[in-house]
Design a protein around this motif. Sequence first.
Motif, PDB file in Angstrom:
ATOM      1  N   ALA A 276     -20.174  44.206 -25.199  1.00  0.00           N
ATOM      2  CA  ALA A 276     -20.544  44.568 -23.822  1.00  0.00           C
ATOM      3  C   ALA A 276     -19.666  43.876 -22.788  1.00  0.00           C
ATOM      4  O   ALA A 276     -19.775  44.164 -21.599  1.00  0.00           O
ATOM      5  N   ASP A 277     -18.823  42.943 -23.233  1.00  0.00           N
ATOM      6  CA  ASP A 277     -17.994  42.118 -22.351  1.00  0.00           C
ATOM      7  C   ASP A 277     -18.832  41.457 -21.262  1.00  0.00           C
ATOM      8  O   ASP A 277     -18.517  41.508 -20.084  1.00  0.00           O
ATOM      9  N   LYS A 278     -19.947  40.833 -21.697  1.00  0.00           N
ATOM     10  CA  LYS A 278     -20.835  40.127 -20.774  1.00  0.00           C
ATOM     11  C   LYS A 278     -21.076  38.716 -21.294  1.00  0.00           C
ATOM     12  O   LYS A 278     -21.251  38.509 -22.483  1.00  0.00           O
ATOM     13  N   ALA A 279     -21.121  37.792 -20.363  1.00  0.00           N
ATOM     14  CA  ALA A 279     -21.384  36.394 -20.691  1.00  0.00           C
ATOM     15  C   ALA A 279     -22.716  35.984 -20.074  1.00  0.00           C
ATOM     16  O   ALA A 279     -23.237  36.653 -19.174  1.00  0.00           O
ATOM     17  N   THR A 280     -23.246  34.885 -20.560  1.00  0.00           N
ATOM     18  CA  THR A 280     -24.444  34.289 -19.986  1.00  0.00           C
ATOM     19  C   THR A 280     -24.255  32.781 -19.999  1.00  0.00           C
ATOM     20  O   THR A 280     -23.310  32.259 -20.603  1.00  0.00           O
ATOM     21  N   LYS A 281     -25.156  32.083 -19.344  1.00  0.00           N
ATOM     22  CA  LYS A 281     -25.129  30.621 -19.409  1.00  0.00           C
ATOM     23  C   LYS A 281     -25.722  30.222 -20.748  1.00  0.00           C
ATOM     24  O   LYS A 281     -26.910  30.381 -20.989  1.00  0.00           O
ATOM     25  N   MET A 282     -24.854  29.751 -21.631  1.00  0.00           N
ATOM     26  CA  MET A 282     -25.292  29.302 -22.943  1.00  0.00           C
ATOM     27  C   MET A 282     -26.021  27.962 -22.787  1.00  0.00           C
ATOM     28  O   MET A 282     -25.720  27.190 -21.879  1.00  0.00           O
ATOM     29  N   ASP A 283     -26.938  27.705 -23.680  1.00  0.00           N
ATOM     30  CA  ASP A 283     -27.628  26.415 -23.685  1.00  0.00           C
ATOM     31  C   ASP A 283     -26.658  25.366 -24.233  1.00  0.00           C
ATOM     32  O   ASP A 283     -26.222  25.475 -25.380  1.00  0.00           O
ATOM     33  N   PRO A 284     -26.280  24.369 -23.445  1.00  0.00           N
ATOM     34  CA  PRO A 284     -25.304  23.382 -23.915  1.00  0.00           C
ATOM     35  C   PRO A 284     -25.796  22.560 -25.103  1.00  0.00           C
ATOM     36  O   PRO A 284     -24.978  21.974 -25.810  1.00  0.00           O
ATOM     37  N   HIS A 285     -27.098  22.560 -25.360  1.00  0.00           N
ATOM     38  CA  HIS A 285     -27.578  21.860 -26.552  1.00  0.00           C
ATOM     39  C   HIS A 285     -27.055  22.536 -27.821  1.00  0.00           C
ATOM     40  O   HIS A 285     -26.884  21.884 -28.850  1.00  0.00           O
TER      41      HIS A 285
END
Length: 189
Positions: free
Chosen positions: A83-92
């Motif tokens: 989808a060529d979409k990013a999100t804020k990944m959980d840094p943990h």
Amino acid sequence: MTSGDNAVFSRRNLLRIFATATVVAAPTYAKAFGLLRGSGDIRQVNLISGRSGESINAIYWIDGEYIPEVCKEINHFMRDLRADKATKMDPHNFDIIAATHHLLDTNEPYNLLSGYRTPGTNAMLRENSRGVARNSLHIKGQAADLRLKSRSVSQMARAAEACSAGGVGIYSRSNFVHMDCGPVRTWGG
């Protein structure tokens, strides 16, 4: 501000510059477990994507702080390529990836098979595979499916389990390990 404060401030700024430029610096951890408890000075991820051809080898955490600019780069790297979409990944989840990589004692980058998934991508994968959860933590930016050529699935899974920091899915037939920062649990074989 004392001269000692200036030295710490200058060192931190210098390290941030290196990290933002994704310059490789060898992390030194007393124990990988300590990394998850916050006792390491530097944390880094080393990943490649066979699907996109991209790679990232970046220091994302220094002296108790995540580096927002680098975390954004990792978020983009771990995007849903379909989808060529990013999100804020959980840094943990980055912490788990870094800790297991350290425990495996290898310089080979992890091959990222799947990071973030949009709900649409997850639904499509679910239609084609029994191993895709309806409410996958990939959708929440809390999971990664990883592979190494130099280590077996069981070695990777044991390292992830040793961290006791999230879920570990063992996919021996497909040659990858799922690592997430959700509840501690294991499945597969």
